[in-house]
Design a protein around this motif. Structure first.
Motif, PDB file in Angstrom:
ATOM      1  N   VAL A   8      14.027  42.455  99.729  1.00 48.86           N
ATOM      2  CA  VAL A   8      14.837  41.262  99.971  1.00 48.86           C
ATOM      3  C   VAL A   8      16.111  41.679 100.705  1.00 48.86           C
ATOM      4  O   VAL A   8      16.805  42.610 100.270  1.00 48.86           O
ATOM      5  CB  VAL A   8      15.183  40.537  98.664  1.00 48.86           C
ATOM      6  N   TYR A   9      16.401  41.009 101.788  1.00 53.92           N
ATOM      7  CA  TYR A   9      17.568  41.317 102.633  1.00 53.92           C
ATOM      8  C   TYR A   9      18.576  40.178 102.532  1.00 53.92           C
ATOM      9  O   TYR A   9      18.231  38.999 102.666  1.00 53.92           O
ATOM     10  CB  TYR A   9      17.128  41.496 104.085  1.00 53.92           C
ATOM     11  N   TYR A  10      19.847  40.525 102.285  1.00 53.58           N
ATOM     12  CA  TYR A  10      20.955  39.572 102.270  1.00 53.58           C
ATOM     13  C   TYR A  10      21.936  39.976 103.372  1.00 53.58           C
ATOM     14  O   TYR A  10      22.375  41.135 103.431  1.00 53.58           O
ATOM     15  CB  TYR A  10      21.678  39.582 100.925  1.00 53.58           C
ATOM     16  N   GLY A  11      22.274  39.031 104.227  1.00 54.83           N
ATOM     17  CA  GLY A  11      23.216  39.312 105.303  1.00 54.83           C
ATOM     18  C   GLY A  11      24.322  38.274 105.361  1.00 54.83           C
ATOM     19  O   GLY A  11      24.078  37.078 105.124  1.00 54.83           O
ATOM     20  N   PHE A  12      25.539  38.723 105.660  1.00 56.93           N
ATOM     21  CA  PHE A  12      26.704  37.837 105.744  1.00 56.93           C
ATOM     22  C   PHE A  12      27.452  38.130 107.045  1.00 56.93           C
ATOM     23  O   PHE A  12      27.791  39.296 107.310  1.00 56.93           O
ATOM     24  CB  PHE A  12      27.640  38.044 104.550  1.00 56.93           C
ATOM     25  N   GLU A  13      27.688  37.108 107.825  1.00 58.76           N
ATOM     26  CA  GLU A  13      28.483  37.231 109.052  1.00 58.76           C
ATOM     27  C   GLU A  13      29.808  36.519 108.833  1.00 58.76           C
ATOM     28  O   GLU A  13      29.835  35.345 108.409  1.00 58.76           O
ATOM     29  CB  GLU A  13      27.744  36.634 110.238  1.00 58.76           C
ATOM     30  N   LEU A  14      30.923  37.220 109.106  1.00 57.07           N
ATOM     31  CA  LEU A  14      32.258  36.686 108.860  1.00 57.07           C
ATOM     32  C   LEU A  14      32.884  36.172 110.151  1.00 57.07           C
ATOM     33  O   LEU A  14      32.639  36.711 111.234  1.00 57.07           O
ATOM     34  CB  LEU A  14      33.161  37.765 108.257  1.00 57.07           C
ATOM     35  N   ASN A  15      33.682  35.137 110.013  1.00 50.64           N
ATOM     36  CA  ASN A  15      34.516  34.688 111.127  1.00 50.64           C
ATOM     37  C   ASN A  15      35.653  35.689 111.322  1.00 50.64           C
ATOM     38  O   ASN A  15      36.259  36.135 110.351  1.00 50.64           O
ATOM     39  CB  ASN A  15      35.096  33.298 110.833  1.00 50.64           C
ATOM     40  N   ARG A  16      35.929  36.054 112.582  1.00 49.54           N
ATOM     41  CA  ARG A  16      36.967  37.034 112.913  1.00 49.54           C
ATOM     42  C   ARG A  16      36.795  38.306 112.069  1.00 49.54           C
ATOM     43  O   ARG A  16      37.712  38.770 111.395  1.00 49.54           O
ATOM     44  CB  ARG A  16      38.365  36.441 112.725  1.00 49.54           C
ATOM     45  N   TRP A  17      35.592  38.869 112.162  1.00 58.50           N
ATOM     46  CA  TRP A  17      35.239  39.996 111.302  1.00 58.50           C
ATOM     47  C   TRP A  17      36.113  41.224 111.537  1.00 58.50           C
ATOM     48  O   TRP A  17      36.298  42.057 110.635  1.00 58.50           O
ATOM     49  CB  TRP A  17      33.764  40.352 111.492  1.00 58.50           C
ATOM     50  N   GLN A  18      36.673  41.355 112.763  1.00 50.18           N
ATOM     51  CA  GLN A  18      37.516  42.518 113.049  1.00 50.18           C
ATOM     52  C   GLN A  18      38.749  42.559 112.151  1.00 50.18           C
ATOM     53  O   GLN A  18      39.324  43.627 111.924  1.00 50.18           O
ATOM     54  CB  GLN A  18      37.951  42.519 114.514  1.00 50.18           C
ATOM     55  N   GLU A  19      39.178  41.397 111.659  1.00 57.49           N
ATOM     56  CA  GLU A  19      40.403  41.320 110.857  1.00 57.49           C
ATOM     57  C   GLU A  19      40.149  41.522 109.367  1.00 57.49           C
ATOM     58  O   GLU A  19      41.103  41.501 108.578  1.00 57.49           O
ATOM     59  CB  GLU A  19      41.072  39.955 111.068  1.00 57.49           C
TER      60      GLU A  19
END
Length: 642
Positions: free
Chosen positions: A476-487
């Motif tokens: 099972v794979y869980y992935g999260f993409e963040l807004n403005r991840w560089q910060e």
């Protein structure tokens, strides 16, 4: 007046010839010293600066490159200076000066220029080393600036290295002058010139070599580049040499037969002189063109990787943070709700959340380098949800009994899975035959563990496969993409710290690699700029040497033209054409070579690099044009003073 005073007077009288050599040498010394001052800096030597060891190795390699390049540059300059001074040495011999005295005079002159270059180079290096340390500290994110220091090792290494270089060149100049006969010295520069004649076969060879090299560069691929790299370079270099030594003479001969153009105003004089100029300057133009191609290709490649470092990281890690669980509803694992709570507490908002399940299966690839791999078998619906928001990936439609292989790295035309080929997947003792619909490239999830790709199958087929697969065998794979991840590097680090140590190896994130990628790409860009500018100054100085070595001969010709009625503006027009071509041709030829090198790079990276290449070529052309304006101004001023 003693020999040292005479040598100083000679340098002052010939300063217009020495100035480009002096500035180029001083710049080489400056860059060499600045690199050495960081390598031997006390804080670097004591290990107080993290990641400095890699920078030390790179800068040390650059120092070796600078020394090698400076050796050939000073050697070329010595040849150029000797050519202009042979008549002067012949006259000194007639006046009673012995060869040993002339050699002694040459030694003083060469060493004075060398010592002055070393002194000015080290002085400016010390002046700008603090700025260099600030830039390095910012790129390495040391937290505090690197203090100013003058390491004795760097000072000693620079002085001894370049002193030995200038001493060797002085001895070479002494040997060259000492073995020349008086009559040869006096007649230097007055040997009659034969009309240049081009060889048809060598002209054709130039066209064939350049055409062949360009064709191979245009059509090469990842699979062929290791076999074609040396042939491309060889054909291009040979073609460039005969382009200037033979083809250029043939082109000028063709212009002379175009009577409408040839007999128009001052073109008769300009084109006639240009034929001899091209013959005399062919080797210099060849060397400068090759150097220009090297500068443009190297700078363009560095700039491409610098500008695309973030994109390459995004392709390797499509999700800011991810983790895997072995088995559905596995107890004691990583809680995704806890991860989201930590992110929310740190002020990080989610742009995308992904959950998919699959099973790892062995897979045979159609590649000579990698024949077997492990793929994560997933459904087309899960794949299409994973590609949402990813520019380089598109949704898939997979028919029952078919499959598509998704490879995370873009590899040009390398075929890992042939369309129409057949594979058999073994799941819990049952065989599932599949017809492959080919491959797609570009990562859509953060792959971890043994799986290096995705095997995408039809939803209905996936459901039937999973019914035959025990829950504990599923991944099972869980992935999260963040807004403005560089910060949000700190937020991601807190998430990783909240995960029990025994489970952290199953967590993957993009931000921990981001700082390292930024450091390496920025450092490469900074060091590449120094080296590229050093090469540019040296290549442009070669043209400057060549121009000023023929100054007196050109002055006699132009004065003769003015005595038969040619006006000053017409003479200036001829000079502008000849000097302009001398500076323009290497840029055009070097840019053409670099353009095909960029096409090769585009083939290897499967991306468009033309905008970056055009930027680098434009900057180089502007710098060359500015150097041309400065050289023309100095040339015209010297002509008026003669």
């Amino acid at each position: 007046m003693n020999f040292r005073q005479l040598a100083l007077k000679n340098i002052q009288g010939n300063w217009h010839r020495y100035v480009a050599f002096f500035l180029s040498s001083a710049f080489s010394v400056m860059v060499f010293y600045m690199f050495g001052s960081f390598i031997y800096h006390p804080e670097v030597a004591n290990g107080n600066i993290k990641a400095a060891s890699m920078v030390k190795q790179v800068l040390f390699a650059c120092q070796i490159l600078i020394v090698i390049f400076s050796f050939f540059f000073v050697l070329y300059a010595s040849f150029a200076f000797l050519k202009t001074r042979k008549k002067e040495f012949g006259l000194l011999t007639l006046f009673g000066m012995t060869r040993s005295q002339i050699c002694r005079l040459m030694f003083y002159e060469q060493m004075m220029i060398g010592l002055l270059s070393i002194g000015v180079g080290i002085g400016t290096g010390m002046l700008f080393s603090k700025l260099f340390f600030l830039a390095i500290a910012r790129l390495l994110q040391t937290g505090s600036p690197i203090r100013f220091a003058v390491p004795p090792q760097a000072l000693l290494q620079t002085v001894i290295g370049f002193l030995a270089l200038f001493l060797a060149m002085s001895l070479f100049a002494m040997f060259n002058v000492g073995r020349s006969q008086i009559i040869a010295l006096l007649r230097a520069g007055k040997q009659p010139k034969k009309p240049p004649v081009a060889s048809l076969w060598l002209t054709v060879l130039a066209v064939v070599c350049l055409g062949g090299g360009y064709y191979l560069a245009f059509t090469t691929s990842v699979k062929l580049i290791m076999y074609l790299m040396l042939p491309i370079i060889f054909l291009t270099v040979i073609g460039t040499y005969f382009l200037f030594t033979q083809a250029s003479v043939a082109i000028i001969g063709r212009l002379q037969r175009m009577t409408g153009l040839y007999y128009n105003r001052t073109n008769l004089i300009a084109i006639s002189q240009l034929a001899f100029k091209m013959k005399d300057n062919a080797r210099t133009l060849f060397v400068v063109s090759v150097l220009s191609a090297v500068i443009l290709t190297a700078s363009g490649t560095i700039y491409v990787f610098y500008k695309n470092s973030d994109q390459q990281l995004m392709e390797q890690f499509p999700n800011t943070i991810s983790f895997t669980e072995q088995g559905l509803n596995a107890p004691g694992g990583i809680d995704p709700e806890k991860i989201k709570a930590v992110l929310a507490a740190e002020g990080a908002s989610l742009a995308k959340e992904l959950k998919l399940a699959g099973v790892q299966v062995p897979l045979k690839l159609d590649s000579s380098r990698v024949s077997d791999t492990t793929a994560l078998l997933i459904s087309e619906s899960d794949y299409n949800r994973a590609v949402e928001g990813i520019e380089y990936a598109a949704p898939l439609q997979v028919a029952p009994g078919h499959a598509v292989f998704s490879y995370p790295y873009r590899m040009g035309d390398v075929i890992l899975m042939e369309k129409g080929s057949r594979r058999t997947v073994q799941l819990n003792g049952q065989a599932w035959p599949l017809e492959m619909d080919g491959q797609v490239t570009g990562g859509v999830i953060n792959l971890m563990g043994a799986a290096t790709g995705l095997l995408v199958v039809n939803d209905g087929e996936y459901s039937r496969m999973m019914k035959e697969t025990p829950n504990d065998q599923r991944l099972v794979y869980y992935g999260f993409e963040l807004n403005r991840w560089q910060e949000h590097a700190a937020a991601v680090e807190k998430v990783k710290q909240s995960v029990p140590k025994e489970h952290r190896k199953r967590v993957s994130d993009r931000t921990s690699f981001y700082a390292a990628v930024q450091q390496s790409s920025s450092l490469t860009m900074l060091i590449g700029l120094f080296i590229s500018f050093l090469f540019f100054v040296a290549s442009a100085s070669m043209l400057y040497f060549k121009l000023f070595t023929e100054l007196q001969e050109d002055d006699h010709q132009y004065r003769a033209l003015m005595r038969i009625g040619m006006s000053v503006p017409e003479v200036r027009r001829i000079i502008n054409i000849q000097i302009g071509l001398l500076f323009l041709l290497p840029v055009v030829v070097g840019a053409a070579h670099a353009a095909f090198a960029y096409k090769t790079l585009a083939n290897l990276l499967s991306m468009n690099v033309w905008s970056y290449g055009a930027m680098v070529i434009s900057v180089y052309a502007v710098l060359q044009f500015l150097y041309f304006l400065l050289t023309r101004r100095a040339y015209m001023a010297q002509m008026r003073s003669l």
